[in-house]
Design a protein around this motif. Structure first.
Motif, PDB file in Angstrom:
ATOM      1  N   PRO A 128       0.816  -1.228   0.000  1.00 37.28           N
ATOM      2  CA  PRO A 128       0.000   0.000   0.000  1.00 37.28           C
ATOM      3  C   PRO A 128       0.847   1.275   0.000  1.00 37.28           C
ATOM      4  O   PRO A 128       0.495   2.267  -0.635  1.00 37.28           O
ATOM      5  CB  PRO A 128      -0.828  -0.123   1.283  1.00 37.28           C
ATOM      6  CG  PRO A 128      -0.923  -1.598   1.531  1.00 37.28           C
ATOM      7  CD  PRO A 128       0.365  -2.187   1.028  1.00 37.28           C
ATOM      8  N   GLU A 129       1.992   1.238   0.723  1.00 38.41           N
ATOM      9  CA  GLU A 129       2.800   2.468   0.776  1.00 38.41           C
ATOM     10  C   GLU A 129       3.492   2.793  -0.551  1.00 38.41           C
ATOM     11  O   GLU A 129       4.032   3.883  -0.721  1.00 38.41           O
ATOM     12  CB  GLU A 129       3.815   2.446   1.942  1.00 38.41           C
ATOM     13  CG  GLU A 129       4.744   1.281   1.955  1.00 38.41           C
ATOM     14  CD  GLU A 129       4.242   0.142   2.852  1.00 38.41           C
ATOM     15  OE1 GLU A 129       5.083  -0.540   3.431  1.00 38.41           O
ATOM     16  OE2 GLU A 129       3.015  -0.059   2.954  1.00 38.41           O
ATOM     17  N   ASP A 130       3.494   1.817  -1.479  1.00 36.89           N
ATOM     18  CA  ASP A 130       4.068   2.097  -2.805  1.00 36.89           C
ATOM     19  C   ASP A 130       3.127   2.942  -3.659  1.00 36.89           C
ATOM     20  O   ASP A 130       3.526   3.462  -4.710  1.00 36.89           O
ATOM     21  CB  ASP A 130       4.336   0.787  -3.569  1.00 36.89           C
ATOM     22  CG  ASP A 130       5.360  -0.099  -2.867  1.00 36.89           C
ATOM     23  OD1 ASP A 130       6.289   0.469  -2.265  1.00 36.89           O
ATOM     24  OD2 ASP A 130       5.220  -1.327  -2.932  1.00 36.89           O
ATOM     25  N   LEU A 131       1.862   3.046  -3.257  1.00 37.04           N
ATOM     26  CA  LEU A 131       0.874   3.736  -4.106  1.00 37.04           C
ATOM     27  C   LEU A 131       1.106   5.247  -4.126  1.00 37.04           C
ATOM     28  O   LEU A 131       1.388   5.865  -3.100  1.00 37.04           O
ATOM     29  CB  LEU A 131      -0.549   3.444  -3.617  1.00 37.04           C
ATOM     30  CG  LEU A 131      -1.051   2.024  -3.880  1.00 37.04           C
ATOM     31  CD1 LEU A 131      -2.378   1.776  -3.158  1.00 37.04           C
ATOM     32  CD2 LEU A 131      -1.212   1.788  -5.397  1.00 37.04           C
ATOM     33  N   ASP A 132       0.930   5.826  -5.327  1.00 38.67           N
ATOM     34  CA  ASP A 132       1.036   7.276  -5.485  1.00 38.67           C
ATOM     35  C   ASP A 132      -0.341   7.930  -5.512  1.00 38.67           C
ATOM     36  O   ASP A 132      -0.471   9.130  -5.323  1.00 38.67           O
ATOM     37  CB  ASP A 132       1.745   7.613  -6.808  1.00 38.67           C
ATOM     38  CG  ASP A 132       3.164   7.063  -6.833  1.00 38.67           C
ATOM     39  OD1 ASP A 132       3.897   7.294  -5.858  1.00 38.67           O
ATOM     40  OD2 ASP A 132       3.515   6.392  -7.820  1.00 38.67           O
ATOM     41  N   LEU A 133      -1.368   7.134  -5.837  1.00 36.13           N
ATOM     42  CA  LEU A 133      -2.720   7.705  -5.968  1.00 36.13           C
ATOM     43  C   LEU A 133      -3.747   6.584  -5.892  1.00 36.13           C
ATOM     44  O   LEU A 133      -3.538   5.499  -6.460  1.00 36.13           O
ATOM     45  CB  LEU A 133      -2.856   8.416  -7.329  1.00 36.13           C
ATOM     46  CG  LEU A 133      -4.237   8.994  -7.672  1.00 36.13           C
ATOM     47  CD1 LEU A 133      -4.608  10.146  -6.727  1.00 36.13           C
ATOM     48  CD2 LEU A 133      -4.273   9.490  -9.121  1.00 36.13           C
ATOM     49  N   ILE A 134      -4.861   6.865  -5.211  1.00 28.26           N
ATOM     50  CA  ILE A 134      -5.999   5.939  -5.192  1.00 28.26           C
ATOM     51  C   ILE A 134      -7.204   6.669  -5.764  1.00 28.26           C
ATOM     52  O   ILE A 134      -7.571   7.754  -5.285  1.00 28.26           O
ATOM     53  CB  ILE A 134      -6.320   5.458  -3.757  1.00 28.26           C
ATOM     54  CG1 ILE A 134      -5.129   4.719  -3.146  1.00 28.26           C
ATOM     55  CG2 ILE A 134      -7.568   4.562  -3.758  1.00 28.26           C
ATOM     56  CD1 ILE A 134      -5.284   4.389  -1.661  1.00 28.26           C
ATOM     57  N   ILE A 135      -7.797   6.081  -6.804  1.00 26.27           N
ATOM     58  CA  ILE A 135      -9.021   6.633  -7.391  1.00 26.27           C
ATOM     59  C   ILE A 135     -10.138   5.632  -7.130  1.00 26.27           C
ATOM     60  O   ILE A 135      -9.982   4.438  -7.426  1.00 26.27           O
ATOM     61  CB  ILE A 135      -8.866   6.847  -8.913  1.00 26.27           C
ATOM     62  CG1 ILE A 135      -7.689   7.793  -9.213  1.00 26.27           C
ATOM     63  CG2 ILE A 135     -10.159   7.395  -9.517  1.00 26.27           C
ATOM     64  CD1 ILE A 135      -7.368   7.926 -10.706  1.00 26.27           C
ATOM     65  N   VAL A 136     -11.227   6.116  -6.569  1.00 22.73           N
ATOM     66  CA  VAL A 136     -12.357   5.227  -6.265  1.00 22.73           C
ATOM     67  C   VAL A 136     -13.578   5.680  -7.064  1.00 22.73           C
ATOM     68  O   VAL A 136     -13.992   6.836  -6.960  1.00 22.73           O
ATOM     69  CB  VAL A 136     -12.695   5.256  -4.760  1.00 22.73           C
ATOM     70  CG1 VAL A 136     -13.873   4.330  -4.457  1.00 22.73           C
ATOM     71  CG2 VAL A 136     -11.486   4.852  -3.925  1.00 22.73           C
ATOM     72  N   ALA A 137     -14.116   4.793  -7.873  1.00 25.74           N
ATOM     73  CA  ALA A 137     -15.363   5.079  -8.591  1.00 25.74           C
ATOM     74  C   ALA A 137     -16.500   4.539  -7.739  1.00 25.74           C
ATOM     75  O   ALA A 137     -16.540   3.339  -7.446  1.00 25.74           O
ATOM     76  CB  ALA A 137     -15.343   4.414  -9.955  1.00 25.74           C
ATOM     77  N   ASN A 138     -17.391   5.422  -7.330  1.00 22.88           N
ATOM     78  CA  ASN A 138     -18.437   4.999  -6.384  1.00 22.88           C
ATOM     79  C   ASN A 138     -19.582   6.011  -6.327  1.00 22.88           C
ATOM     80  O   ASN A 138     -19.354   7.214  -6.388  1.00 22.88           O
ATOM     81  CB  ASN A 138     -17.812   4.866  -4.974  1.00 22.88           C
ATOM     82  CG  ASN A 138     -18.846   4.523  -3.913  1.00 22.88           C
ATOM     83  OD1 ASN A 138     -19.295   5.395  -3.170  1.00 22.88           O
ATOM     84  ND2 ASN A 138     -19.233   3.271  -3.847  1.00 22.88           N
ATOM     85  N   SER A 139     -20.786   5.495  -6.201  1.00 24.05           N
ATOM     86  CA  SER A 139     -21.946   6.362  -5.978  1.00 24.05           C
ATOM     87  C   SER A 139     -22.748   5.893  -4.766  1.00 24.05           C
ATOM     88  O   SER A 139     -23.900   6.294  -4.588  1.00 24.05           O
ATOM     89  CB  SER A 139     -22.854   6.378  -7.217  1.00 24.05           C
ATOM     90  OG  SER A 139     -22.149   6.892  -8.327  1.00 24.05           O
ATOM     91  N   SER A 140     -22.151   5.029  -3.952  1.00 24.89           N
ATOM     92  CA  SER A 140     -22.850   4.526  -2.764  1.00 24.89           C
ATOM     93  C   SER A 140     -21.884   4.545  -1.579  1.00 24.89           C
ATOM     94  O   SER A 140     -21.468   3.501  -1.094  1.00 24.89           O
ATOM     95  CB  SER A 140     -23.364   3.109  -3.026  1.00 24.89           C
ATOM     96  OG  SER A 140     -22.333   2.303  -3.586  1.00 24.89           O
ATOM     97  N   PRO A 141     -21.511   5.758  -1.137  1.00 29.27           N
ATOM     98  CA  PRO A 141     -20.493   5.871  -0.077  1.00 29.27           C
ATOM     99  C   PRO A 141     -21.005   5.409   1.283  1.00 29.27           C
ATOM    100  O   PRO A 141     -22.205   5.407   1.530  1.00 29.27           O
ATOM    101  CB  PRO A 141     -20.211   7.380  -0.055  1.00 29.27           C
ATOM    102  CG  PRO A 141     -21.454   8.021  -0.571  1.00 29.27           C
ATOM    103  CD  PRO A 141     -22.020   7.064  -1.585  1.00 29.27           C
TER     104      PRO A 141
END
Ligand code: UT7
Length: 346
Positions: A72-85
């Motif tokens: 997880p710490e290698d990630l530069d960006l997280i994009i989440v596609a969602n319409s039900s938070p």
């Protein structure tokens, strides 16, 4: 050198709880026969007691990270596609980032069923420009929470799921080759939740009128979906200098088998070019395309170097498509046949 975002990891999470057409026929005035004939759906998954948008997304993400050989710490960006938070504020991306133990930026794209392909195109931009190396794109929905289980025209159509991919740069002939994003807000009211926002805030009246649930003009959306599936497929392939016939696999938004069959017929494409799992999961909105992609890879339907066309459509009304070429090196898809998690080298 042409730098593109390339899919190097994939994972999914589907809740254990299965809701069949027969189960729904006990709740609303419907039948297995009607649902199968009109949609191709046989069953769908619905969240269990411990499933949240965050937990489901994190489970899919962990699997995708393991396939890519990343932490997880290698990630530069997280994009989440969602319409039900899980909550209206903050965005689910923040909860997911924390749950994963990542420290990178994270944001959510709300573009209905098209959201994950919007996320893929966005992640691709950050990689293409050289800003980021490792981007996680998640599609997750607990859409059952927004379904009116007294409305047979909507409640039979949707299900809950999560799926994720890791994007990393490549300069080889692979990755996101083309994409198209679209919106026609003039038709927004054909698929919406009329209550609970700032125009029509939560109130007893909203709840009594069941305005906090999804409403859909099914026929209007079906016509739009058919047209966009065909036109977007044609335009993303034309941009890539190919035709839909040249694609090795087509992953359409899994909303309705009849829409896919009809588009295939109009385009003169055989149905075996299309990956279908709508019968198992129904329409999982933003999770639909990545879930189908992950299953296609896991079932060995994707070979190294394959060119895949994806087209999503849904609320907005929105649409989004992309042509993606999978890893060209044999090793990159080595774990396709169930050999466990192999570190991907690019
Ligand atoms: O991700 C977003 C994208 N969403 C979509 O792509 C969905 C697009 N729309 C569709 O897939 C189809 O329009 C539906 C599956 C929603 C509906 O199928 P249809 O063939 O367009 O049916 P219809 O709306 O024309 O309804 C035909 C009949 C109606 O009864 P009457 O008025 O003819 O007596 C409906 O009330 O079927 C009835 N009906 C049902 N009957 C049994 C509608 N839903 C049901 C049901 N069970 N679940």
């Amino acid at each position: 050198m042409n730098r593109r975002a390339h899919i190097t990891g994939w994972g999914k999470y589907v809740p254990e709880k299965v809701l069949t057409n027969h189960d729904l026929a006990q709740i609303v005035d419907t039948s297995d026969e009607w649902i199968v004939e009109r949609t191709g759906i046989r069953e769908r998954r619905v969240r269990g007691e411990n499933d949240t948008t965050t937990s489901m997304a994190a489970a899919a993400a962990r699997e995708a990270l393991a396939v890519a050989g990343l932490e997880p710490e290698d990630l530069d960006l997280i994009i989440v596609a969602n319409s039900s938070p899980d909550y209206l504020l903050p965005s689910p991306a923040n909860f997911i980032q924390h749950t994963l133990g990542a420290s990178c930026p994270a944001f959510t794209i709300a573009a209905g069923c098209s959201g994950w392909v919007y996320g893929l195109a966005t992640g691709h931009q950050f990689i293409q420009t050289g800003v980021y190396e490792n981007v996680l794109v998640i599609g997750v929905e607990i859409i059952s929470h927004a379904l009116d289980y007294t409305d047979r025209t909507t409640c039979v159509l949707f299900g809950d799921a999560a799926a994720a991919v890791v994007l990393q740069p490549t300069t080889e002939d692979a990755g996101v080759m083309t994409f198209e994003l679209g919106s026609d807000g003039s038709r927004a009211h054909n698929l919406w939740v009329p209550g609970g926002g700032t125009v029509n805030p939560v109130s007893q009246k909203v709840v009594d009128n069941r305005e906090h649930y999804i409403r859909m003009n099914g026929q209007e959306v079906a016509r739009f979906a058919m047209r966009k599936l065909m036109s977007c497929l044609s335009s993303i392939t034309a941009q890539a200098g190919i035709t839909p016939h040249d694609l090795d696999l087509i992953i359409p938004h899994q909303a309705n088998l009849r829409i896919i069959e009809s588009a295939a017929k109009h385009l003169g494409l055989p149905m075996d070019k299309f990956f279908i799992n709508v019968h198992k999961y129904a329409n999982t909105s933003a999770a639909s395309i990545p879930l189908a992609l992950v299953e296609a890879i896991q079932e060995g339907r994707v070979k190294p170097g394959d060119t895949i066309g994806m087209v999503a459509f849904g609320s907005g009304l929105s649409w989004a498509g992309a042509v993606v070429r999978m890893g060209v090196r044999e090793t990159e898809l080595a774990h396709v046949n169930g050999n466990g998690h192999v570190k991907v080298s690019i």
